[in-house]
Design a protein around this motif. Structure first.
Motif, PDB file in Angstrom:
ATOM      1  N   PHE A 200       4.075  -5.712  -7.100  1.00  0.00           N
ATOM      2  CA  PHE A 200       3.106  -6.076  -8.130  1.00  0.00           C
ATOM      3  C   PHE A 200       1.856  -6.733  -7.555  1.00  0.00           C
ATOM      4  CE2 PHE A 200       6.524  -5.000 -10.898  1.00  0.00           C
ATOM      5  CZ  PHE A 200       5.920  -4.646 -12.100  1.00  0.00           C
ATOM      6  N   SER A 201       1.727  -6.732  -6.239  1.00  0.00           N
ATOM      7  CA  SER A 201       0.434  -7.040  -5.630  1.00  0.00           C
ATOM      8  C   SER A 201      -0.550  -5.911  -5.913  1.00  0.00           C
ATOM      9  CB  SER A 201       0.590  -7.205  -4.110  1.00  0.00           C
ATOM     10  OG  SER A 201       0.938  -5.953  -3.506  1.00  0.00           O
ATOM     11  N   SER A 208      -2.104   4.858  -3.866  1.00  0.00           N
ATOM     12  CA  SER A 208      -2.043   6.100  -4.634  1.00  0.00           C
ATOM     13  C   SER A 208      -3.408   6.516  -5.193  1.00  0.00           C
ATOM     14  CB  SER A 208      -1.049   5.953  -5.794  1.00  0.00           C
ATOM     15  OG  SER A 208       0.252   5.683  -5.314  1.00  0.00           O
ATOM     16  N   TYR A 209      -4.249   5.534  -5.469  1.00  0.00           N
ATOM     17  CA  TYR A 209      -5.519   5.842  -6.142  1.00  0.00           C
ATOM     18  C   TYR A 209      -6.727   5.413  -5.305  1.00  0.00           C
ATOM     19  CZ  TYR A 209      -2.175   6.251  -9.956  1.00  0.00           C
ATOM     20  OH  TYR A 209      -1.104   6.604 -10.720  1.00  0.00           O
ATOM     21  N   THR A 210      -6.572   5.401  -3.966  1.00  0.00           N
ATOM     22  CA  THR A 210      -7.680   5.010  -3.092  1.00  0.00           C
ATOM     23  C   THR A 210      -8.906   5.876  -3.330  1.00  0.00           C
ATOM     24  OG1 THR A 210      -6.192   4.188  -1.367  1.00  0.00           O
ATOM     25  CG2 THR A 210      -8.426   4.740  -0.705  1.00  0.00           C
ATOM     26  N   ASN A 331      13.252  -3.230  -5.797  1.00  0.00           N
ATOM     27  CA  ASN A 331      11.949  -2.952  -5.191  1.00  0.00           C
ATOM     28  C   ASN A 331      11.425  -1.588  -5.609  1.00  0.00           C
ATOM     29  OD1 ASN A 331      10.304  -1.634  -2.853  1.00  0.00           O
ATOM     30  ND2 ASN A 331      10.116  -3.819  -2.478  1.00  0.00           N
ATOM     31  N   TRP A 332      12.279  -0.572  -5.521  1.00  0.00           N
ATOM     32  CA  TRP A 332      11.815   0.777  -5.855  1.00  0.00           C
ATOM     33  C   TRP A 332      11.588   0.919  -7.353  1.00  0.00           C
ATOM     34  CZ3 TRP A 332       9.598   2.498  -2.020  1.00  0.00           C
ATOM     35  CH2 TRP A 332      10.142   2.434  -0.729  1.00  0.00           C
ATOM     36  N   MET A 333      12.326   0.175  -8.169  1.00  0.00           N
ATOM     37  CA  MET A 333      12.061   0.175  -9.604  1.00  0.00           C
ATOM     38  C   MET A 333      10.676  -0.405  -9.885  1.00  0.00           C
ATOM     39  SD  MET A 333      14.086  -1.710 -12.742  1.00  0.00           S
ATOM     40  CE  MET A 333      13.453  -3.324 -12.262  1.00  0.00           C
ATOM     41  N   CYS A 334      10.354  -1.509  -9.206  1.00  0.00           N
ATOM     42  CA  CYS A 334       9.028  -2.112  -9.364  1.00  0.00           C
ATOM     43  C   CYS A 334       7.935  -1.157  -8.895  1.00  0.00           C
ATOM     44  CB  CYS A 334       8.942  -3.422  -8.580  1.00  0.00           C
ATOM     45  SG  CYS A 334       9.946  -4.763  -9.245  1.00  0.00           S
ATOM     46  N   SER A 335       8.181  -0.470  -7.779  1.00  0.00           N
ATOM     47  CA  SER A 335       7.214   0.503  -7.269  1.00  0.00           C
ATOM     48  C   SER A 335       6.954   1.601  -8.290  1.00  0.00           C
ATOM     49  CB  SER A 335       7.736   1.113  -5.958  1.00  0.00           C
ATOM     50  OG  SER A 335       6.873   2.138  -5.502  1.00  0.00           O
ATOM     51  N   PHE A 336       8.032   2.112  -8.889  1.00  0.00           N
ATOM     52  CA  PHE A 336       7.893   3.152  -9.908  1.00  0.00           C
ATOM     53  C   PHE A 336       7.074   2.653 -11.092  1.00  0.00           C
ATOM     54  CE2 PHE A 336       9.544   4.649 -14.019  1.00  0.00           C
ATOM     55  CZ  PHE A 336       9.216   5.995 -13.939  1.00  0.00           C
ATOM     56  N   LEU A 337       7.361   1.446 -11.545  1.00  0.00           N
ATOM     57  CA  LEU A 337       6.672   0.906 -12.715  1.00  0.00           C
ATOM     58  C   LEU A 337       5.176   0.757 -12.455  1.00  0.00           C
ATOM     59  CD1 LEU A 337       9.223  -1.834 -13.866  1.00  0.00           C
ATOM     60  CD2 LEU A 337       8.754   0.363 -14.966  1.00  0.00           C
TER      61      LEU A 337
END
Length: 410
Positions: A200-201, A208-210, A331-337
């Motif tokens: 969440f940083s 992904s959106y650079t 961690n991967w759940m947070c990444s997905f969200l």
């Protein structure tokens, strides 16, 4: 998100080494399906397999490194995983710049799990795992190979035996025990929070959106160049983290990392606020590039590698498989969200609003780490268990120089 429990069970049954060898199979099969895809089904299946294997490595590789490395260089070796991740991202970005066919790049990536599976076969098993299976002589030979032929391994082997014996006396830790007993619950909550702060940083939103960020900022850089610069910044930052983590410790770097991410995300938010309000930003057109690269650098020196390192260091051996696998899945759940809903957040509050939120999370994260996270540098799993067992909120003081845990650092 399901990889954590599967990886945890495999590590207990087969050990870290052979789990990584086994993971090379879905990795390779996934790349084959992607490279030879003739429809969406093959693409989805290939992506699931490569995602599964890649996610599992986030747990297995640091755990293996922790068990084979000397305490004095454990942080550096544990951070090498993230360095290789950033190098791989840079490699793919460079290939994308010069190779137009995504299938060609896919087949190049297919070579990596083949090398992994083949080379890991020749690596030694973890001495800790071998002792836990009653294979003391094999453990001694493995440790001798890791430390060198002239190193006297008897003291370290005896220490490993004591730890394994103590772990057996304690027994395995159930989920109920994990969340009810302080010596397990506290490190679990800390590791979960570090995983939350990592994702969440806004790191994966930025990665992904650079190109979208630079387009929105009317940058003169082409898409490929901007992504390569961002990836190169990550490699440099992570390399610096590898070099200094065992000198300065984990806590200092995590605080510095969150502080830098908060600052540069704030600058990015201010730029897009000015742009949204119709202000002339021609004179600071360089700010988005500097902000993104500064954010990437800040992430890489701390929150890139260190949550994974501490996910292996915070837990005692009897709790590590279950607790670390839960943290990995979280961690991967947070990444997905973040990746899934960040565009929706931008639609709701604007891109600048999303950047303000990410900046605030990192800033609060730095305060949280300063107040609550202990230093793990130079401390064994058992020392961490004793620390969490004895410590409580009334006798712990915040800060870097907390005497409760400072005396135990080596």
């Amino acid at each position: 998100m399901c990889v954590g429990p599967v990886a945890g069970i495999s590590m207990e049954k087969f050990g870290k080494k052979w789990t990584m060898v086994l993971l090379s199979v879905p990795f390779a099969v996934g790349w084959v399906l992607l490279g030879a895809a003739t429809g969406p089904g093959m693409l989805f299946t290939g992506r699931i397999l490569t995602g599964f294997a890649g996610g599992a490595f986030g747990l297995v590789a640091p755990a293996y490194t922790t068990e084979i490395s000397e305490t004095s260089i454990r942080g550096a070796l544990g951070s090498l995983q993230q360095l290789m991740v950033t190098f791989a991202i840079l490699m793919v970005d460079v290939l994308t710049k010069y190779i137009s066919s995504w299938r060609t790049i896919t087949w190049i990536c297919f070579v990596v799990p083949l090398l992994l599976g083949g080379l890991m076969v020749f690596m030694p098993q973890s001495p800790v795992y071998l002792v836990s299976k009653g294979r003391d002589e094999d453990a001694k030979r493995s440790l001798q190979r890791l430390r060198g032929p002239r190193f006297n391994v008897e003291t370290e082997i005896n220490s490993i035996k004591d730890v394994v014996e103590e772990t057996k006396n304690i027994g395995s830790v159930s989920f109920k025990t994990l969340i009810t007993q302080r010596e397990y619950r506290t490190p679990l909550l800390l590791s979960l929070m570090l995983m939350f702060l990592q994702q969440f940083s806004g790191i994966n939103a930025i990665v992904s959106y650079t190109t979208s960020i630079f387009r929105a900022a009317n940058s003169s850089l082409d898409d490929d160049t901007s992504t390569v610069l961002a990836a190169l910044t990550q490699v440099v930052g992570t390399a610096i983290a590898v070099a200094v983590v065992d000198r300065f410790g984990r806590k200092v770097l995590l605080i510095l990392s969150d502080g830098m991410m908060s600052l540069f995300m704030l600058l990015l938010a201010i730029y897009f606020t000015l742009l949204h309000n119709g202000k002339d930003v021609e004179s600071i057109s360089w700010l988005p590039l500097i902000s993104v690269m500064g954010f990437m650098f800040g992430f890489s020196i701390g929150f890139g590698p260190l949550p994974w390192v501490m996910n292996s260091e915070l837990f005692s051996k009897e709790a590590k498989a279950l607790a670390a696998s839960l943290c990995l899945s979280f961690n991967w759940m947070c990444s997905f969200l973040v990746v899934k809903f960040e565009p929706d957040l931008e639609e709701l509050v604007g891109n600048y609003g999303a950047f303000y939120i990410f900046s605030a999370i990192s800033g609060l994260g730095a305060v949280f780490i300063f107040l609550t996270v202990p230093e793990t540098k130079g401390r064994s799993e058992e020392e961490m268990r004793e620390y969490f067992l004895k410590s409580n909120q009334t006798n712990r003081r915040p800060g870097i120089d907390n005497p409760i845990y400072q005396h135990a650092e080596l």
